[in-house]
Design an enzyme around this catalytic site. Sequence first.
Site: not given
Ligand code: PMP
Length: 295
Positions: A33, A149, A182, A207
């Site tokens: 996603y 993701k 994270e 991620l």
């Molecule tokens: N890490 C994880 C586990 C996430 O779910 C997200 C948000 N989707 C992020 C980091 C941040 O990613 P982004 O800046 O692309 O939203």
Amino acid sequence: MARFVYVNGQYRRYHEAGVHVEDRGFQFGDAVYEVIEVAGGGLVDAERHLARLERSLNELQIEAPMSRQALLLVIAETVRRNRVREGLVYMQVSRGAAKRDFLFSGKSLEPTLVCLARPLSRASREASADKGISVISLPDIRWGRCDIKTVMLLPAALAKEEALKAGASEAWLVDRDGFVTEGASSNAWIVNAQGELQTRSLSNDLLPGVTRRTLFDVAQSLGFQVKEAAFTIADAKNAREAFNTSASGTVMPVVKIDGKNVSDGLPGTISRKLREVFHEHAALYPLGYGFHRPK
Ligand code: PMP
């Protein structure tokens, strides 16, 4: 409330939209996603989000449902039909539906594509940023490919429930060596004693956040050094500042970790500055919508 949802080629009413009961996303978490922010008349960092979506699909050998350009049209139309001016787009691609079987090769599956758009008021988001958020630390119990993701978000959902019970709104996940990987749905950052913006370097353990990536550009233009290095919860508690990045939260100051104030317990000046100028540096894919009533 999302009123129209794109599902496999059709814009359906929210309450009538659905996917097959044997969709592999439902049975195996076999889906990926993206979440993209809608702001300022466009999609924030759309190209980076779609590039990451393509990478996630590639890594799992899921066929792309359509080209990047076609996907942008679907997103734009979903946003238009839901009249979202500020909010989020959620898009999910599963490997498709088939009689339940672990194996998927040689099955000519048609990927399932779902796209939703929801308004999210700027005021409510700014209100939490003005106060800053609390986080708790928890062991990272996720799988070994957190760089993809996927919708396998049960560990993140459980972590956020734990956070809520502790009066916090995010959990920072900690690896076996005591380093923060994270947040459950964000990347974790600190401003260290040297005044550098510090965040863990990319690997299979986290991620590659799009907001994280764009923040590198923001930092550079403001003259901040970015250090890609892991840090512990103790490092974060003693840091000058702490914050999270995500498409839904942009730069979100973290003011408390496991009940302990970070510095004076107020959003830090650097975090606030980064948040303030973020959208000046992020790429905007213009939606160019005239909001006429959907049929
Ligand atoms: N890490 C994880 C586990 C996430 O779910 C997200 C948000 N989707 C992020 C980091 C941040 O990613 P982004 O800046 O692309 O939203």
